[in-house]
Design a protein around this motif. Structure first.
Motif, PDB file in Angstrom:
ATOM      1  N   UNK A  70      -7.687   0.723  -5.381  1.00 39.04           N
ATOM      2  CA  UNK A  70      -7.185  -0.642  -5.582  1.00 39.04           C
ATOM      3  C   UNK A  70      -5.915  -0.870  -4.770  1.00 39.04           C
ATOM      4  N   UNK A  71      -4.984   0.071  -4.830  1.00 42.47           N
ATOM      5  CA  UNK A  71      -3.728  -0.093  -4.093  1.00 42.47           C
ATOM      6  C   UNK A  71      -3.960  -0.135  -2.587  1.00 42.47           C
ATOM      7  N   UNK A  72      -4.953   0.588  -2.119  1.00 39.71           N
ATOM      8  CA  UNK A  72      -5.246   0.609  -0.678  1.00 39.71           C
ATOM      9  C   UNK A  72      -5.941  -0.673  -0.220  1.00 39.71           C
ATOM     10  N   UNK A  73      -6.751  -1.271  -1.095  1.00 38.45           N
ATOM     11  CA  UNK A  73      -7.593  -2.390  -0.680  1.00 38.45           C
ATOM     12  C   UNK A  73      -7.078  -3.756  -1.122  1.00 38.45           C
ATOM     13  N   UNK A  74      -6.240  -3.813  -2.141  1.00 34.58           N
ATOM     14  CA  UNK A  74      -5.776  -5.100  -2.670  1.00 34.58           C
ATOM     15  C   UNK A  74      -4.983  -5.872  -1.618  1.00 34.58           C
ATOM     16  N   UNK A  75      -5.253  -7.161  -1.504  1.00 35.52           N
ATOM     17  CA  UNK A  75      -4.508  -8.023  -0.583  1.00 35.52           C
ATOM     18  C   UNK A  75      -3.816  -9.186  -1.291  1.00 35.52           C
ATOM     19  N   UNK A  76      -3.910  -9.218  -2.611  1.00 35.19           N
ATOM     20  CA  UNK A  76      -3.189 -10.243  -3.377  1.00 35.19           C
ATOM     21  C   UNK A  76      -1.741  -9.811  -3.575  1.00 35.19           C
ATOM     22  N   UNK A  77      -0.792 -10.742  -3.586  1.00 33.88           N
ATOM     23  CA  UNK A  77       0.594 -10.364  -3.901  1.00 33.88           C
ATOM     24  C   UNK A  77       0.651  -9.621  -5.234  1.00 33.88           C
ATOM     25  N   UNK A  78       1.475  -8.594  -5.277  1.00 29.05           N
ATOM     26  CA  UNK A  78       1.517  -7.683  -6.413  1.00 29.05           C
ATOM     27  C   UNK A  78       2.910  -7.696  -7.038  1.00 29.05           C
ATOM     28  N   UNK A  79       2.975  -7.933  -8.336  1.00 28.63           N
ATOM     29  CA  UNK A  79       4.250  -7.874  -9.049  1.00 28.63           C
ATOM     30  C   UNK A  79       4.875  -6.495  -8.852  1.00 28.63           C
ATOM     31  N   UNK A  80       6.194  -6.443  -8.643  1.00 29.80           N
ATOM     32  CA  UNK A  80       6.859  -5.166  -8.404  1.00 29.80           C
ATOM     33  C   UNK A  80       6.728  -4.244  -9.607  1.00 29.80           C
ATOM     34  N   UNK A  81       6.763  -4.792 -10.828  1.00 31.57           N
ATOM     35  CA  UNK A  81       6.613  -3.930 -12.004  1.00 31.57           C
ATOM     36  C   UNK A  81       5.229  -3.304 -12.036  1.00 31.57           C
ATOM     37  N   UNK A  82       4.225  -4.097 -11.735  1.00 28.10           N
ATOM     38  CA  UNK A  82       2.859  -3.593 -11.689  1.00 28.10           C
ATOM     39  C   UNK A  82       2.717  -2.545 -10.586  1.00 28.10           C
ATOM     40  N   UNK A  83       3.262  -2.834  -9.426  1.00 30.11           N
ATOM     41  CA  UNK A  83       3.173  -1.894  -8.316  1.00 30.11           C
ATOM     42  C   UNK A  83       3.796  -0.550  -8.669  1.00 30.11           C
ATOM     43  N   UNK A  84       4.980  -0.570  -9.255  1.00 31.19           N
ATOM     44  CA  UNK A  84       5.670   0.678  -9.572  1.00 31.19           C
ATOM     45  C   UNK A  84       4.881   1.527 -10.555  1.00 31.19           C
ATOM     46  N   UNK A  85       4.358   0.900 -11.615  1.00 34.76           N
ATOM     47  CA  UNK A  85       3.586   1.657 -12.602  1.00 34.76           C
ATOM     48  C   UNK A  85       2.326   2.232 -11.969  1.00 34.76           C
ATOM     49  N   UNK A  86       1.588   1.411 -11.236  1.00 36.74           N
ATOM     50  CA  UNK A  86       0.342   1.889 -10.637  1.00 36.74           C
ATOM     51  C   UNK A  86       0.588   2.985  -9.607  1.00 36.74           C
ATOM     52  N   UNK A  87       1.632   2.827  -8.803  1.00 35.78           N
ATOM     53  CA  UNK A  87       1.947   3.869  -7.811  1.00 35.78           C
ATOM     54  C   UNK A  87       2.288   5.188  -8.488  1.00 35.78           C
ATOM     55  N   UNK A  88       3.033   5.125  -9.589  1.00 35.73           N
ATOM     56  CA  UNK A  88       3.422   6.353 -10.268  1.00 35.73           C
ATOM     57  C   UNK A  88       2.250   7.003 -10.987  1.00 35.73           C
ATOM     58  N   UNK A  89       1.300   6.180 -11.468  1.00 35.51           N
ATOM     59  CA  UNK A  89       0.091   6.751 -12.077  1.00 35.51           C
ATOM     60  C   UNK A  89      -0.788   7.390 -10.997  1.00 35.51           C
ATOM     61  N   UNK A  90      -0.919   6.708  -9.860  1.00 29.20           N
ATOM     62  CA  UNK A  90      -1.788   7.213  -8.796  1.00 29.20           C
ATOM     63  C   UNK A  90      -1.201   8.423  -8.091  1.00 29.20           C
ATOM     64  N   UNK A  91       0.118   8.394  -7.880  1.00 28.39           N
ATOM     65  CA  UNK A  91       0.779   9.464  -7.122  1.00 28.39           C
ATOM     66  C   UNK A  91       2.094   9.820  -7.800  1.00 28.39           C
ATOM     67  N   UNK A  92       2.048  10.610  -8.887  1.00 29.44           N
ATOM     68  CA  UNK A  92       3.279  10.932  -9.609  1.00 29.44           C
ATOM     69  C   UNK A  92       4.312  11.576  -8.671  1.00 29.44           C
ATOM     70  N   UNK A  93       5.493  10.946  -8.535  1.00 33.57           N
ATOM     71  CA  UNK A  93       6.455  11.432  -7.537  1.00 33.57           C
ATOM     72  C   UNK A  93       7.132  12.733  -7.926  1.00 33.57           C
ATOM     73  N   UNK A  94       7.110  13.071  -9.210  1.00 36.27           N
ATOM     74  CA  UNK A  94       7.834  14.260  -9.641  1.00 36.27           C
ATOM     75  C   UNK A  94       6.905  15.291 -10.272  1.00 36.27           C
ATOM     76  N   UNK A  95       5.602  15.170 -10.001  1.00 38.77           N
ATOM     77  CA  UNK A  95       4.633  16.099 -10.573  1.00 38.77           C
ATOM     78  C   UNK A  95       4.779  17.483  -9.946  1.00 38.77           C
TER      79      UNK A  95
END
Length: 205
Positions: free
Chosen positions: A180-205
């Motif tokens: 979804x993050x790779x293909x979505x072209x709709x504007x994305x709320x920053x709060x939504x983006x941050x949560x989804x990015x951290x679920x998809x790619x945990x930065x501190x895992x």
């Protein structure tokens, strides 16, 4: 460190969003006018902006990170007038005066999506928690504060959005988030983006 000193607060436009000009004296002697927006009326805004952080933080709105029993996140596509197009976000909305944050989240969910917080036999939300303090949408532009509510949610009925709201709810499975993050072209709320990015790619895992 010597900080800028707030001298005056002037309201320059009214409406649902109000525009203010704050005039500061800078440490080097210069004067700086700074434009901001707020939903608050002049007296309340000025009282809060002059408070210097001594008041208890409170939230103007809520944003609901809803998660279903089958490991999907509840998102919405909503027509956003400033963008003139459908945008992707978590369900969110303004909090009424003295409204409990978690119950505000439940109300907004029911209105926008037809979902509700999962509740026990006594009607109390289960697996729902609010952020420890509100965050701010755009610290360089305004004072809107938002409480994040993380909760298990379920579909209970049909949405009851206002006539000026155009909202489509959808579920996004955890395993589908990277695509979804790779293909979505709709504007994305920053709060939504941050949560989804951290679920998809945990930065501190």
């Amino acid at each position: 460190m010597k900080m800028p000193e707030l001298k005056t607060v002037e309201q320059v436009s009214d409406g649902w969003l109000k525009k203010y000009v704050l005039t500061y004296d800078l440490p080097d002697g210069r004067e700086l006018p700074y434009e901001v927006v707020s939903r608050k009326a002049l007296q309340r805004y000025e009282d809060e902006v002059r408070d210097s952080g001594t008041a208890e933080p409170s939230s103007d709105a809520v944003c609901v990170v809803g998660h279903t029993a089958d490991d999907a996140f509840l998102l919405i596509r909503e027509f956003r007038y400033p963008m003139n197009r459908m945008c992707v976000a978590f369900p969110a909305g303004l909090r009424e005066a003295d409204e409990d944050v978690v119950e505000c989240a439940a109300r907004e969910l029911r209105e926008e999506t037809g979902y509700d917080l999962v509740r026990d036999e006594n009607g109390r939300p289960v697996n729902a928690r609010a952020s420890l303090q509100p965050g701010y949408s755009s610290l360089g532009m305004g004072d809107e504060s938002i409480a994040m509510v993380f909760a298990e949610v379920e579909r209970v009925g049909e949405p009851r959005a206002e006539s000026t709201e155009f909202i489509e709810a959808f579920e996004l499975k955890r395993e589908d988030i990277p695509r979804f993050l790779a293909e979505n072209r709709d504007p994305l709320s920053i709060r939504c983006q941050l949560v989804l990015e951290m679920v998809a790619n945990p930065p501190f895992a």
